[in-house]
Design a protein around this motif. Structure first.
Motif, PDB file in Angstrom:
ATOM      1  N   CYS A 270       0.841  -1.199   0.000  1.00  0.00           N
ATOM      2  CA  CYS A 270       0.000   0.000   0.000  1.00  0.00           C
ATOM      3  C   CYS A 270       0.874   1.245   0.000  1.00  0.00           C
ATOM      4  CB  CYS A 270      -0.909   0.042   1.235  1.00  0.00           C
ATOM      5  SG  CYS A 270      -1.944  -1.421   1.450  1.00  0.00           S
ATOM      6  N   VAL A 271       0.354   2.293  -0.587  1.00  0.00           N
ATOM      7  CA  VAL A 271       0.976   3.615  -0.510  1.00  0.00           C
ATOM      8  C   VAL A 271      -0.081   4.577  -0.005  1.00  0.00           C
ATOM      9  CG1 VAL A 271       2.044   5.511  -1.781  1.00  0.00           C
ATOM     10  CG2 VAL A 271       2.578   3.146  -2.392  1.00  0.00           C
ATOM     11  N   VAL A 272       0.221   5.305   1.068  1.00  0.00           N
ATOM     12  CA  VAL A 272      -0.696   6.296   1.625  1.00  0.00           C
ATOM     13  C   VAL A 272      -0.127   7.673   1.326  1.00  0.00           C
ATOM     14  CG1 VAL A 272      -1.796   7.185   3.713  1.00  0.00           C
ATOM     15  CG2 VAL A 272      -1.429   4.719   3.444  1.00  0.00           C
ATOM     16  N   LEU A 273      -0.919   8.506   0.679  1.00  0.00           N
ATOM     17  CA  LEU A 273      -0.458   9.821   0.248  1.00  0.00           C
ATOM     18  C   LEU A 273      -1.130  10.929   1.045  1.00  0.00           C
ATOM     19  CD1 LEU A 273      -0.650   9.337  -3.627  1.00  0.00           C
ATOM     20  CD2 LEU A 273       1.386   9.184  -2.205  1.00  0.00           C
ATOM     21  N   ASP A 274      -0.347  11.878   1.484  1.00  0.00           N
ATOM     22  CA  ASP A 274      -0.876  13.135   1.996  1.00  0.00           C
ATOM     23  C   ASP A 274      -1.320  13.967   0.789  1.00  0.00           C
ATOM     24  OD1 ASP A 274      -1.332  15.355   3.722  1.00  0.00           O
ATOM     25  OD2 ASP A 274       0.622  16.153   3.145  1.00  0.00           O
ATOM     26  N   ILE A 275      -2.150  14.983   1.016  1.00  0.00           N
ATOM     27  CA  ILE A 275      -2.600  15.818  -0.100  1.00  0.00           C
ATOM     28  C   ILE A 275      -1.803  17.113  -0.155  1.00  0.00           C
ATOM     29  CG2 ILE A 275      -4.526  17.129  -1.061  1.00  0.00           C
ATOM     30  CD1 ILE A 275      -6.410  14.990  -0.128  1.00  0.00           C
ATOM     31  N   GLU A 276      -2.046  18.022   0.807  1.00  0.00           N
ATOM     32  CA  GLU A 276      -1.375  19.321   0.770  1.00  0.00           C
ATOM     33  C   GLU A 276       0.137  19.150   0.869  1.00  0.00           C
ATOM     34  OE1 GLU A 276      -3.003  22.906   2.782  1.00  0.00           O
ATOM     35  OE2 GLU A 276      -4.337  21.457   3.712  1.00  0.00           O
ATOM     36  N   GLY A 277       0.838  19.652  -0.113  1.00  0.00           N
ATOM     37  CA  GLY A 277       2.291  19.592  -0.107  1.00  0.00           C
ATOM     38  C   GLY A 277       2.851  18.303  -0.665  1.00  0.00           C
ATOM     39  N   THR A 278       1.975  17.334  -0.991  1.00  0.00           N
ATOM     40  CA  THR A 278       2.443  16.057  -1.536  1.00  0.00           C
ATOM     41  C   THR A 278       1.841  15.827  -2.919  1.00  0.00           C
ATOM     42  OG1 THR A 278       2.687  15.150   0.693  1.00  0.00           O
ATOM     43  CG2 THR A 278       2.633  13.575  -1.117  1.00  0.00           C
ATOM     44  N   THR A 279       0.545  15.509  -2.977  1.00  0.00           N
ATOM     45  CA  THR A 279      -0.080  15.364  -4.296  1.00  0.00           C
ATOM     46  C   THR A 279      -0.442  16.715  -4.893  1.00  0.00           C
ATOM     47  OG1 THR A 279      -2.347  15.221  -3.431  1.00  0.00           O
ATOM     48  CG2 THR A 279      -1.082  13.172  -3.567  1.00  0.00           C
ATOM     49  N   THR A 280      -0.609  17.704  -4.040  1.00  0.00           N
ATOM     50  CA  THR A 280      -1.108  19.012  -4.468  1.00  0.00           C
ATOM     51  C   THR A 280      -0.314  20.108  -3.768  1.00  0.00           C
ATOM     52  OG1 THR A 280      -3.307  18.010  -4.578  1.00  0.00           O
ATOM     53  CG2 THR A 280      -3.204  20.406  -4.702  1.00  0.00           C
ATOM     54  N   PRO A 281       0.037  21.180  -4.470  1.00  0.00           N
ATOM     55  CA  PRO A 281       0.759  22.276  -3.805  1.00  0.00           C
ATOM     56  C   PRO A 281      -0.046  22.861  -2.653  1.00  0.00           C
ATOM     57  CG  PRO A 281       0.763  22.560  -6.193  1.00  0.00           C
ATOM     58  CD  PRO A 281      -0.189  21.445  -5.899  1.00  0.00           C
ATOM     59  N   ILE A 282       0.643  23.289  -1.609  1.00  0.00           N
ATOM     60  CA  ILE A 282      -0.027  23.929  -0.478  1.00  0.00           C
ATOM     61  C   ILE A 282      -0.816  25.150  -0.942  1.00  0.00           C
ATOM     62  CG2 ILE A 282       0.420  25.277   1.620  1.00  0.00           C
ATOM     63  CD1 ILE A 282       2.588  23.317   2.330  1.00  0.00           C
ATOM     64  N   SER A 283      -0.293  25.840  -1.935  1.00  0.00           N
ATOM     65  CA  SER A 283      -0.946  27.058  -2.416  1.00  0.00           C
ATOM     66  C   SER A 283      -2.304  26.777  -3.053  1.00  0.00           C
ATOM     67  CB  SER A 283      -0.044  27.765  -3.430  1.00  0.00           C
ATOM     68  OG  SER A 283       0.234  26.912  -4.529  1.00  0.00           O
ATOM     69  N   PHE A 284      -2.571  25.511  -3.437  1.00  0.00           N
ATOM     70  CA  PHE A 284      -3.848  25.188  -4.077  1.00  0.00           C
ATOM     71  C   PHE A 284      -5.015  25.490  -3.144  1.00  0.00           C
ATOM     72  CE2 PHE A 284      -7.295  22.151  -4.972  1.00  0.00           C
ATOM     73  CZ  PHE A 284      -7.557  22.462  -6.298  1.00  0.00           C
ATOM     74  N   VAL A 285      -4.821  25.222  -1.861  1.00  0.00           N
ATOM     75  CA  VAL A 285      -5.907  25.453  -0.903  1.00  0.00           C
ATOM     76  C   VAL A 285      -6.215  26.938  -0.786  1.00  0.00           C
ATOM     77  CG1 VAL A 285      -6.608  25.219   1.506  1.00  0.00           C
ATOM     78  CG2 VAL A 285      -5.374  23.359   0.378  1.00  0.00           C
ATOM     79  N   THR A 286      -5.173  27.747  -0.583  1.00  0.00           N
ATOM     80  CA  THR A 286      -5.392  29.182  -0.372  1.00  0.00           C
ATOM     81  C   THR A 286      -5.697  29.924  -1.660  1.00  0.00           C
ATOM     82  OG1 THR A 286      -2.998  29.525  -0.504  1.00  0.00           O
ATOM     83  CG2 THR A 286      -3.951  29.239   1.687  1.00  0.00           C
TER      84      THR A 286
END
Length: 455
Positions: A270-286
């Protein structure tokens, strides 16, 4: 004449024939023979260049001595050397030699050497075909970098210490040396700390402030009595490449602080991925999600406030606020049940947004720039399993996934505290490094990646 009254080297024939130039020519021919004996150059392969050190001339204007192409390194003499201006123009070419010698030709590496001079203000550059510099690029055919850490000889590389991670970019080989010029230049720009660039299945380019520092940064523990200025050099790149190869042969990981066994990707289930800063830039949220919520949530709530789904969400929000109040969370405001509550919710939700819920995850990956990515995902976890910085959360995930042991799960995150918690639960952990991510502590001890292709 220069302002000081001293004629510049480029315009002075006497200077070109003077002792400083001749000494540098002699030195390079001697180094070529030494490098041949060390196995760094073979026959006509490999090359070396150095500037003529002169305190009266700015380094950027110093003339350049460069070894020729097509001449056996072990038989090279100072008369074989080329003299170039600081901009790369040939000022002196060696005289042709009788058959079977080939006509003189400046090194095919010349345009690459000039990139190191121009972009790094180097004083000397070495191009080696040493076997270890070739083999080290073959251990991982997809790797774009050579990485090694926690090795004593790293201290011999400019700007590095024992605890630092040494990163050397790897560029792909081409049929002709000159065709490497652009990719070498890009690597130099992309890795401002590096003093070397590896060429896959080929060799390595190394530069330094002078021929001594360039040589020092190549191999470890060499002694040559004929070079009085070199008593004991820590020529580190060669040592580190060779160390990585030997560790690889032993099944040990040279890129991690512990140098433990290489983790086999076959053992991972299994591979468990974080979202912010991993699959997606942190800036995507803001920059994307927050503005979208701000512009649309009021209209959505006004249209759906009385529906069962929205009322369920509001009840969950009330429960969360109540829990926050019980724990003394600052600025937590109760949500009334009357008509005032309707206006309260619609106003307050502009500032309350959770991108971590499973629903939000499905929406994020369902409407990406590359289409619906949910078909590549097997399930979703959110903080209902626990805080991401607590070890028990990862224990819960391990049990939910049904693996035989937690080490069958690879967790990728950009947050150091999350990495520590997951590691404590027995998971394999890698830290994602992306533009905009927060800084990591020194000596954090985790492997880092910049692309999922590095997994």
């Amino acid at each position: 004449m220069a302002a000081s009254g001293v004629k510049t080297p480029v315009t002075s024939q006497a200077y070109l024939e003077g002792s400083q130039v001749n000494q540098t020519k002699s030195l390079i021919s001697e180094l070529c023979r030494l490098f041949y004996n060390l196995g760094w150059v073979s026959g006509t392969g490999g090359s070396i260049t150095a500037k003529v050190h002169d305190d009266s001339v700015p380094k950027s204007n110093q003339i350049i001595i460069m070894s020729p192409s097509g001449v056996q390194k072990e038989r090279m003499v100072e008369e074989d050397m080329y003299v170039l201006s600081s901009s790369g123009d040939i000022l002196f070419s060696p005289l042709p030699k009788p058959y079977p010698h080939k006509p003189p030709k400046c090194s095919d590496c010349a345009p690459l050497f000039m990139k190191a001079y121009d972009k790094r203000n180097a004083g000397a550059v070495i191009h080696s075909h040493g076997m270890e510099s070739c083999l080290v690029t073959m251990m991982d055919p997809l790797a774009k970098e050579f990485r090694i850490t926690h090795m004593e000889m790293i201290k011999g590389i400019q700007g590095h210490g024992y605890y630092d991670e040494l990163v050397v970019p790897i560029i792909e080989n081409t049929a002709h040396e000159r065709e490497l010029t652009e990719s070498l230049a890009k690597a130099i720009e992309a890795y401002p700390k590096t003093t070397a660039v590896l060429v896959r299945n080929h060799g390595v380019y190394i530069w330094g402030d002078s021929w001594i520092s360039a040589k020092t940064q190549y191999n470890a523990l060499q002694y040559n009595a004929s070079l009085q200025s070199i008593i004991f050099q820590a020529e580190c790149y060669h040592y580190l490449f060779q160390a990585a190869i030997k560790l690889h042969q032993l099944g040990l990981d040279w890129s991690t602080p512990s140098h433990g066994p290489i983790r086999s990707s076959q053992a991972l289930r299994c591979v468990v991925l974080d979202i912010e800063g991993t699959t997606t830039p942190i800036s995507f949220v803001t920059d994307v999600l927050f503005p979208y919520a701000r512009d649309n949530v009021r209209r959505h709530l006004e249209e759906t406030y009385d529906t069962g789904a929205t009322q369920e969400d509001i009840e969950l929000l009330r429960s969360q606020v109540q829990e926050d109040l019980q724990h003394g969370v600052v600025d937590a405001v109760p949500i009334p049940y009357d008509e005032d509550g309707r206006h309260h919710v619609i106003a307050a939700l502009v500032y309350i947004y959770s991108s971590g819920s499973r629903l939000a995850q499905r929406l994020l990956f369902g409407y990406s720039n590359f289409g619906d990515l949910r078909k590549y995902l097997s399930g979703f976890f959110d903080t209902t399993v626990g805080n991401k910085k607590e070890t028990k959360s990862y224990v819960e995930i391990s049990e939910s996934l049904g693996v035989h042991k937690p080490s069958e799960i690879l967790f990728i995150t950009d947050i150091f505290q999350e990495a520590v918690a997951a590691k404590a639960a027995g998971l394999e952990v890698v830290i994602s490094v992306r533009p905009g991510n927060g800084p990591l502590p020194e000596n954090h001890g985790f492997k880092t990646i910049k692309s999922f292709s590095e997994i």
